[in-house]
Design a protein around this motif. Structure first.
Motif, PDB file in Angstrom:
ATOM      1  N   LEU A   1       0.830  -1.198   0.000  1.00 50.54           N
ATOM      2  CA  LEU A   1       0.000   0.000   0.000  1.00 50.54           C
ATOM      3  C   LEU A   1       0.868   1.253   0.000  1.00 50.54           C
ATOM      4  O   LEU A   1       0.628   2.206  -0.755  1.00 50.54           O
ATOM      5  CB  LEU A   1      -0.937   0.002   1.214  1.00 50.54           C
ATOM      6  N   LEU A   2       1.890   1.276   0.836  1.00 52.05           N
ATOM      7  CA  LEU A   2       2.764   2.454   0.910  1.00 52.05           C
ATOM      8  C   LEU A   2       3.517   2.673  -0.396  1.00 52.05           C
ATOM      9  O   LEU A   2       3.772   3.815  -0.794  1.00 52.05           O
ATOM     10  CB  LEU A   2       3.741   2.305   2.076  1.00 52.05           C
ATOM     11  N   MET A   3       3.863   1.597  -1.085  1.00 49.86           N
ATOM     12  CA  MET A   3       4.501   1.754  -2.393  1.00 49.86           C
ATOM     13  C   MET A   3       3.510   2.296  -3.414  1.00 49.86           C
ATOM     14  O   MET A   3       3.847   3.153  -4.236  1.00 49.86           O
ATOM     15  CB  MET A   3       5.093   0.422  -2.846  1.00 49.86           C
ATOM     16  N   ASP A   4       2.257   1.823  -3.362  1.00 47.78           N
ATOM     17  CA  ASP A   4       1.218   2.358  -4.245  1.00 47.78           C
ATOM     18  C   ASP A   4       1.023   3.854  -4.027  1.00 47.78           C
ATOM     19  O   ASP A   4       0.759   4.616  -4.962  1.00 47.78           O
ATOM     20  CB  ASP A   4      -0.116   1.634  -4.016  1.00 47.78           C
ATOM     21  N   LEU A   5       1.149   4.289  -2.765  1.00 47.87           N
ATOM     22  CA  LEU A   5       0.937   5.694  -2.422  1.00 47.87           C
ATOM     23  C   LEU A   5       2.164   6.554  -2.702  1.00 47.87           C
ATOM     24  O   LEU A   5       2.102   7.784  -2.582  1.00 47.87           O
ATOM     25  CB  LEU A   5       0.552   5.826  -0.947  1.00 47.87           C
ATOM     26  N   GLY A   6       3.285   5.931  -3.051  1.00 46.72           N
ATOM     27  CA  GLY A   6       4.503   6.682  -3.299  1.00 46.72           C
ATOM     28  C   GLY A   6       5.274   7.021  -2.039  1.00 46.72           C
ATOM     29  O   GLY A   6       6.233   7.794  -2.082  1.00 46.72           O
ATOM     30  N   ALA A   7       4.884   6.433  -0.905  1.00 49.50           N
ATOM     31  CA  ALA A   7       5.562   6.718   0.364  1.00 49.50           C
ATOM     32  C   ALA A   7       6.821   5.884   0.530  1.00 49.50           C
ATOM     33  O   ALA A   7       7.725   6.266   1.279  1.00 49.50           O
ATOM     34  CB  ALA A   7       4.616   6.461   1.528  1.00 49.50           C
ATOM     35  N   LEU A   8       6.902   4.745  -0.142  1.00 51.53           N
ATOM     36  CA  LEU A   8       8.088   3.889  -0.115  1.00 51.53           C
ATOM     37  C   LEU A   8       8.542   3.620  -1.533  1.00 51.53           C
ATOM     38  O   LEU A   8       7.729   3.543  -2.462  1.00 51.53           O
ATOM     39  CB  LEU A   8       7.797   2.547   0.561  1.00 51.53           C
ATOM     40  N   LYS A   9       9.848   3.471  -1.676  1.00 50.12           N
ATOM     41  CA  LYS A   9      10.429   3.052  -2.953  1.00 50.12           C
ATOM     42  C   LYS A   9      11.546   2.083  -2.633  1.00 50.12           C
ATOM     43  O   LYS A   9      12.505   2.443  -1.944  1.00 50.12           O
ATOM     44  CB  LYS A   9      10.955   4.246  -3.749  1.00 50.12           C
ATOM     45  N   GLN A  10      11.400   0.848  -3.119  1.00 51.68           N
ATOM     46  CA  GLN A  10      12.379  -0.204  -2.819  1.00 51.68           C
ATOM     47  C   GLN A  10      12.624  -0.314  -1.315  1.00 51.68           C
ATOM     48  O   GLN A  10      13.751  -0.331  -0.837  1.00 51.68           O
ATOM     49  CB  GLN A  10      13.688   0.064  -3.574  1.00 51.68           C
ATOM     50  N   SER A  11      11.549  -0.310  -0.559  1.00 54.06           N
ATOM     51  CA  SER A  11      11.493  -0.492   0.897  1.00 54.06           C
ATOM     52  C   SER A  11      12.063   0.680   1.691  1.00 54.06           C
ATOM     53  O   SER A  11      12.135   0.626   2.915  1.00 54.06           O
ATOM     54  CB  SER A  11      12.201  -1.789   1.325  1.00 54.06           C
ATOM     55  N   SER A  12      12.460   1.770   1.032  1.00 49.61           N
ATOM     56  CA  SER A  12      12.946   2.955   1.742  1.00 49.61           C
ATOM     57  C   SER A  12      11.921   4.074   1.642  1.00 49.61           C
ATOM     58  O   SER A  12      11.233   4.220   0.620  1.00 49.61           O
ATOM     59  CB  SER A  12      14.280   3.424   1.154  1.00 49.61           C
ATOM     60  N   ILE A  13      11.847   4.894   2.685  1.00 52.22           N
ATOM     61  CA  ILE A  13      10.879   5.977   2.701  1.00 52.22           C
ATOM     62  C   ILE A  13      11.290   7.067   1.717  1.00 52.22           C
ATOM     63  O   ILE A  13      12.476   7.370   1.548  1.00 52.22           O
ATOM     64  CB  ILE A  13      10.722   6.552   4.127  1.00 52.22           C
ATOM     65  N   THR A  14      10.315   7.654   1.051  1.00 49.85           N
ATOM     66  CA  THR A  14      10.546   8.743   0.109  1.00 49.85           C
ATOM     67  C   THR A  14      10.317  10.082   0.806  1.00 49.85           C
ATOM     68  O   THR A  14       9.798  10.142   1.924  1.00 49.85           O
ATOM     69  CB  THR A  14       9.609   8.617  -1.091  1.00 49.85           C
ATOM     70  N   ASP A  15      10.689  11.163   0.128  1.00 54.02           N
ATOM     71  CA  ASP A  15      10.410  12.497   0.675  1.00 54.02           C
ATOM     72  C   ASP A  15       8.914  12.698   0.848  1.00 54.02           C
ATOM     73  O   ASP A  15       8.464  13.300   1.829  1.00 54.02           O
ATOM     74  CB  ASP A  15      10.979  13.575  -0.259  1.00 54.02           C
ATOM     75  N   LEU A  16       8.149  12.169  -0.102  1.00 56.90           N
ATOM     76  CA  LEU A  16       6.696  12.268   0.008  1.00 56.90           C
ATOM     77  C   LEU A  16       6.208  11.527   1.244  1.00 56.90           C
ATOM     78  O   LEU A  16       5.332  12.011   1.981  1.00 56.90           O
ATOM     79  CB  LEU A  16       6.045  11.691  -1.249  1.00 56.90           C
ATOM     80  N   GLY A  17       6.767  10.358   1.500  1.00 60.33           N
ATOM     81  CA  GLY A  17       6.375   9.586   2.679  1.00 60.33           C
ATOM     82  C   GLY A  17       6.653  10.339   3.972  1.00 60.33           C
ATOM     83  O   GLY A  17       5.855  10.296   4.913  1.00 60.33           O
ATOM     84  N   ARG A  18       7.762  11.055   4.037  1.00 60.89           N
ATOM     85  CA  ARG A  18       8.069  11.842   5.236  1.00 60.89           C
ATOM     86  C   ARG A  18       7.057  12.973   5.421  1.00 60.89           C
ATOM     87  O   ARG A  18       6.634  13.261   6.549  1.00 60.89           O
ATOM     88  CB  ARG A  18       9.485  12.416   5.129  1.00 60.89           C
ATOM     89  N   ARG A  19       6.645  13.596   4.336  1.00 53.76           N
ATOM     90  CA  ARG A  19       5.663  14.676   4.447  1.00 53.76           C
ATOM     91  C   ARG A  19       4.308  14.140   4.901  1.00 53.76           C
ATOM     92  O   ARG A  19       3.571  14.813   5.628  1.00 53.76           O
ATOM     93  CB  ARG A  19       5.518  15.395   3.100  1.00 53.76           C
ATOM     94  N   MET A  20       3.983  12.919   4.496  1.00 51.67           N
ATOM     95  CA  MET A  20       2.698  12.322   4.878  1.00 51.67           C
ATOM     96  C   MET A  20       2.590  12.147   6.382  1.00 51.67           C
ATOM     97  O   MET A  20       1.494  12.182   6.948  1.00 51.67           O
ATOM     98  CB  MET A  20       2.519  10.975   4.160  1.00 51.67           C
ATOM     99  N   LEU A  21       3.729  11.970   7.055  1.00 48.47           N
ATOM    100  CA  LEU A  21       3.698  11.731   8.497  1.00 48.47           C
ATOM    101  C   LEU A  21       3.235  12.944   9.293  1.00 48.47           C
ATOM    102  O   LEU A  21       2.936  12.822  10.483  1.00 48.47           O
ATOM    103  CB  LEU A  21       5.092  11.309   8.977  1.00 48.47           C
TER     104      LEU A  21
END
Length: 848
Positions: free
Chosen positions: A398-418
């Motif tokens: 789910l997090l990869m679908d949302l763009g929050a993870l890429k290859q199991s690492s958090i993305t900049d977008l994922g950090r903003r989502m928090l």
């Protein structure tokens, strides 16, 4: 006096243990004073140095009330030396030494401060409840203590806790137990199970109160446990109708109340009081003077809601352990009584403990937090109790679908989502709203979906028509109906009689506004433009729909034309809810998925809160998820291969263009699959062909020196595919020369070996030539009547005489009388007896 609290009996052990091991498990009963006094002990004994102690609480209400009590005991202003921090509220300062906060807050702090700077001690209170964030934060705290902060003190406290697993997990640590001081509590159960026509739980509670007054001595304070604010309100009204309640103060206690009302519930009065509370009063806080407990046996339990795809609260039966905790509230200062609103037999059926949250909640939000805190390998994380592997996989996907993870690492977008304390789906939607200029309404959508349903489900045709007429000006999303219904509730001041006509839950509607304001406040603090549109009644239809797509891209579906059936991404199927307003659109995204029982053993997947979308949006928003492929299928109705060039979003078809003729290799493969599965019968693939294959396979096995290639299952598939090559329908292939195609597997010389050493017929010594029947599992055999075997004394053999033939000996009626591989022995041992029997039945036949 505070020093008379039971916890002070083990004060010396607590301080000494922390000085030696820095890890402590403290087991002390409810009401012993551990939540308020242990932090003060650490401060008074100088164990905090210049740092602070953080006490983690499962509930916001408890964090605030406990902080208020400690501040009062120390004679300081709340927010100075003693403070609290909960979701959307921070009453602390640089001077704070004792800080109560909810469990998720501290874990989020780790993202910016991975060493717990300024924190000298962490207390995990009420740990037996096994909240998800408590488990995770403890694991991180242990790692940080071992790797970076050996001075950090860790204390795990609970009223009822199996300390064995925890002691092993925290080793080395010390376990300290306080017996406390409690009085006996008499427990009354209902005399029998309640059926489907049972009165509401609030009426049962009111009856139990009446009974307690008639049984009791004087007018003791009463604590009634209910699952939520709605049930609390109804209980207060039901008790107020009882004449026995005259003279009592009736006070609610739950997390949605203003702080002043919460304080009133725990205050002491000259008059007797009845407090109706949620499970916040079960362990976290103590209400003085309670002698009678009335327990509904229900609580709102956090659980993953697969309908919304978020964690939410469900009303469920509490465990036996929780029931004991509640009953114990009546025995704090004197003997008491507990009325349980269920039967004794039902009590035995309840689980002993609550299932830990890590086993029943969606992990995507906490997983994202862990990734932001630097945890890369979740499988080797220091779990107190590992979550199900399926739950971890689902959260990661789910997090990869949302763009929050890429290859199991958090993305900049994922950090903003928090930044948003909501499920990652809604956090992603809110961030996307900035780009489309619709943050205000995106926050409203998030607020509308965090609590219970705003609209009554399946309300009837008249109510649905009334809703659509009043709220359905825009038919591109079911969310617009929710927004219209909430505005209607606000305009009508949440009047129950008005809202009932449209199937609107008034209690839920009241909760939306404050939550909307909180989301807007966070959005502004994150730099988003959250100002309302010039006309709040105008919804940016396309912008908001794109935001919903971005948050729920794993729930995109295509309607099957002419039906309500839908194909969803990831190979799932469902049916659009009949009340949805988007039935006329081919593509949609759904925010809720319900599994509803149908016929025995069947579940119907119903899609609701749907929003119509456009295929071009998916190309715009998810270009990497768009792909083309040629899909070849077999149409059983016309018995022909069809092919189409498809444009897909993940695995959902957006466009389809027929290809003629279909790709030859794929067509041959599909036709072969149908033939091999037996759904298409080739008339020329007969018994003789199968026998030839068995002859070859036998000779290949028994005479390996011939180096004959056998025909196994994969080879058979290859032959059939070659037979079908160039054909696109069954009509094209059904009259092919099968026998020649199969025999072409061998060269001419190899075929001669088969004819010679695995022959179709064998010649017997009496001149007869019976046909040999070959079998896949067993010896080949011949079948003859006894008279046809006269003169044959040796068993015939094939395959260079290595394989004896089995002989099925038949009576004149062609019925078998003997099977043998030793004719010599048959004539000598068995024939005399068989001859005697058959000669009587068939006297006209030759019997030598």
């Amino acid at each position: 006096m505070r020093d008379r609290l039971p916890i002070y009996e083990v004060e010396h052990e607590i301080i000494a243990s922390l000085a030696s091991t820095r890890r402590l498990v403290l087991q002390a009963p409810t009401g012993s004073g551990k939540s308020t006094q242990v932090p003060q002990m650490l401060l008074n004994h100088g164990l905090l140095g210049s740092g602070q102690v953080v006490i983690l609480q499962p509930r916001r209400l408890a964090a605030r009330l406990l902080a208020s009590r400690v501040a009062k005991e120390l004679g300081v202003e709340l927010g100075r030396e003693v403070g609290y921090r909960i979701r959307f509220e921070n009453l602390t300062s640089s001077a704070t030494r004792i800080k109560f906060e909810t469990e998720g807050i501290l874990l989020r702090q780790l993202i910016d401060d991975p060493t717990f700077r300024g924190i000298r001690a962490i207390i995990f209170d009420e740990f037996h409840e096994r909240h998800l964030y408590g488990d995770i934060t403890l694991a991180r705290a242990v790692d940080i203590q071992e790797q970076l902060r050996p001075d950090l003190l860790l204390i795990v406290m609970s009223a009822t806790l199996d300390t064995r697993a925890l002691e092993k997990y925290l080793a080395p640590c010390v376990v300290v137990s306080s017996e406390g001081r409690t009085f006996p509590v008499d427990v009354d159960y209902l005399p029998r199970r309640l059926g489907s026509n049972a009165p509401p739980v609030w009426d049962l509670a009111a009856d139990a109160f009446t009974k307690s007054v008639h049984l009791g001595d004087g007018s003791p304070d009463v604590l009634i446990f209910m699952p939520g604010s709605y049930e609390i309100h109804r209980t207060i009204e039901a008790v107020r109708q009882k004449p026995e309640s005259k003279g009592y103060l009736l006070l609610p206690l739950h997390g949605e109340l203003p702080p002043r009302d919460q304080d009133q519930a725990v205050a002491q009065y000259e008059r007797s009081k009845i407090v109706v509370a949620t499970n916040v009063a079960e362990t976290s806080i103590t209400i003085e003077g309670i002698r009678v407990v009335i327990d509904s046996g229900l609580a709102r339990i956090p659980r993953y809601d697969p309908h919304r795809g978020i964690n939410t609260l469900f009303v469920e039966r509490i465990s036996q352990s929780s029931a004991e905790q509640r009953a114990g509230r009546a025995g704090r200062t004197a003997p008491g009584r507990c009325f349980r609103l269920w039967s004794k037999s039902e009590h035995a059926e309840r689980p002993l403990q609550e299932l830990p949250e890590i086993q029943r909640l969606d992990l995507s939000e906490v997983l994202l937090t862990l990734k932001a805190a630097g945890v890369e390998d979740l499988r080797n994380f220091r779990w107190l109790e590992p979550p199900p592997e399926k739950a971890l996989d689902h959260a990661e996907h789910l997090l990869m679908d949302l763009g929050a993870l890429k290859q199991s690492s958090i993305t900049d977008l994922g950090r903003r989502m928090l930044a948003f304390p909501v499920h990652p789906r809604y956090a992603r939607m809110l961030l996307a709203a900035q780009e489309y200029g619709c943050v205000y309404h995106a926050c409203l959508i998030a607020a509308l979906t965090q609590g219970r349903d705003l609209l009554v489900r399946n309300p009837g045709k008249d109510v649905l028509e009334a809703r659509n007429e009043l709220f359905g000006a825009q038919d591109t999303s079911d969310f617009w109906i929710l927004i219209g219904a909430w505005r209607f509730a606000v305009e009508n001041e949440f009047r129950i009689d008005v809202l009932r006509k449209f199937g609107i839950h008034g209690v839920t509607a009241r909760q939306v506004g404050p939550l909307h304001d909180q989301f807007l406040h966070i959005a502004r603090s994150e730099g988003l433009d959250a100002k309302p549109p010039k006309s709040s009644g105008i919804i940016d239809d396309e912008g908001l729909r794109k935001c919903i797509v971005i948050g729920f891209s794993d729930r995109i579906a295509r309607m099957v034309e002419g039906t309500l059936r839908c194909d969803l991404v990831h190979g799932r199927r469902g049916t659009l809810a009949r009340e949805s307003v988007v039935r006329g659109y081919p593509l949609l995204v759904t925010a809720e998925i319900h599994e509803i029982g149908g016929r025995p053993g069947e579940m119907n997947t119903v899609l609701s809160l749907a929003t119509a979308i456009e295929a071009d949006w998916l190309r715009e928003l998810f270009p990497n998820d768009i792909r083309s492929e040629v899909r070849t299928t077999f149409d059983a109705a016309v018995r022909r291969v069809q092919a189409a060039e498809l444009v897909l979003f993940r695995d959902i078809v957006l466009e389809s263009k027929r290809i003629e003729p279909p790709p030859a290799d794929a067509a041959a493969r599909l036709l072969a699959e149908e033939i091999l599965a037996g759904r298409l019968q080739l008339p020329n693939w007969d018994h003789a062909v199968e026998q030839w294959i068995l002859r070859l396979n036998l000779l290949s096995e028994r005479c390996p020196e011939f180096e004959l290639p056998p025909i196994r299952d994969d080879d058979r598939r290859h032959i059939v595919e070659q037979l079908c090559l160039g054909s696109f329908s069954f009509k094209d292939v059904k009259d092919r020369d099968i026998k020649s195609a199969v025999k072409s597997w061998l060269s001419a010389g190899q075929r001669e070996l088969v004819e010679e050493y695995a022959p179709e017929r064998v010649t017997l010594s009496n001149g007869r030539s019976p046909k040999v029947t070959y079998e896949a599992n067993g010896l080949p055999y011949i079948s003859l009547r006894i008279q046809e075997l006269f003169g044959v004394t040796e068993t015939p053999r094939i395959a260079m005489a290595r394989v004896p033939l089995s002989i099925h000996i038949l009576a004149p009626s062609m019925r078998p009388v003997q099977v043998t591989q030793d004719l010599t022995n048959f004539w000598r041992e068995h024939y005399p007896r068989i001859k005697s029997e058959l000669q009587r039945k068939y006297p006209k036949h030759d019997w030598r």
